[in-house]
Design a protein around this motif. Structure first.
Motif: not given
Ligand SMILES: [Zn+2]
Ligand SMILES: [Zn+2]
Length: 305
Positions: A200, A204, A227
């Motif tokens: 996750h 980014h 997100h």
């Molecule tokens: Zn995040």
């Protein structure tokens, strides 16, 4: 006559040796260079101290860098599992074109903190401990596995932060919190929580969502910047602390250094346990929209859906 020639040659030799000695003092050998600790990594390697997501294309494509060198810096006793490291490298091979992906393990002593703040602790610890930076065609990444929770966490209130991203090539995983949560969940192992957190946060660094990699179709959540609004997806908004409610995000990020994401442990745990009960893999994958964004920004086209 012969004596004076010998004397001349001897003098010449002495002067020559003296000169070569002083020359070697002025120009240290490469070994000496390596033993010197850089005084200011931010000045020496400015390309590694930029905003989160600004190196998305450099991570995905081979335009400027062919290789990834990832420093896994961990406090003694908090080394991530080998299973998570293997899955993490698989994830990187799926979405980037990098020819070589190398992990360098760097064991560190505990900073002896009860909790960690981005500006007071995590940023300075990186300056002190990081050894891997960009080098030629190799892009350097730094991931710190901490032995203390994020500042602002409150386990009784359900506020637990698993990870955060704060620069283009840096992230932190709160490994102590990862282990605590994995222990509490019957159906999850340490490696499940580790890999979901790592992938996750690395999403980014690869610019998701609209954080250096533009969304091809609009799928950024309206309540949670950067997100995804697709369910299920690894970058889904529910996995992050957000909104106006109580959140450790502000506490963690007070100061100059800002985190673009703080991963909500309880949110992730709920989703992973639901996945396992459905018979699916614990860690969610990137959905088709996030995958399309990466491909459009120079990433490897995904073939297994
Ligand atoms: Zn995040
Ligand atoms: Zn998505």
């Amino acid at each position: 006559m012969k004596k004076s020639v010998i004397l001349f040659l001897s003098l010449f030799l002495i002067v020559f040796l003296a000169c070569s000695k002083s020359a070697s003092d002025d120009n240290p050998t490469p070994d000496d260079d390596q033993s010197q600790v850089p005084q200011n990594p931010q000045q020496l390697f400015p390309a590694n101290f930029r905003a989160t997501g600004s190196s998305a294309n450099d991570i995905l494509s081979n335009t400027n860098f062919d290789n990834l060198k990832i420093e896994i810096a961990y406090v003694t006793g908090f080394r991530p599992t080998q299973a998570a490291m293997d899955q993490f490298q698989d994830f990187l091979r799926r979405f980037t074109f990098k020819g070589t992906i190398e992990l360098i393990f760097n064991e560190l002593p505990s900073p002896n903190k009860e909790s960690l703040n981005l500006n007071d602790d995590i940023g300075p610890l990186e300056i002190e401990n990081r050894t891997v930076y960009n080098d030629g065609r190799t892009l350097g990444i730094y991931i710190y596995f901490a032995d203390a929770p994020s500042e602002g966490d409150d386990l009784d209130e359900g506020l637990v932060t698993l990870g955060a991203v704060y620069r283009n090539t840096s992230m932190i995983i709160f490994e102590k919190t990862v282990k605590t949560l994995a222990d509490r969940a019957n159906s999850l192992e340490d490696e499940d929580v580790e890999i979901a957190t790592l992938n996750h946060e690395f999403g980014h660094l690869m610019g998701l969502v609209n954080l250096g990699t533009d969304a091809v179709n609009d799928h950024e959540d309206t309540d949670s910047d950067n997100h995804c609004n697709v369910d299920p997806c690894l970058m889904r908004a529910e996995l992050e602390f957000g909104g106006a409610g109580k959140s450790p995000l502000q506490t963690l990020s007070k100061g100059d250094l800002h985190s673009s994401c703080t991963l909500d442990g309880m949110g992730l745990l709920k989703q992973m346990e639901a996945n396992v009960s459905r018979g699916a893999a614990a860690a969610p994958d990137l959905d088709a929209e996030c995958q399309l964004d990466l491909e459009t920004n120079g990433g490897r086209p995904n073939t297994n859906g």
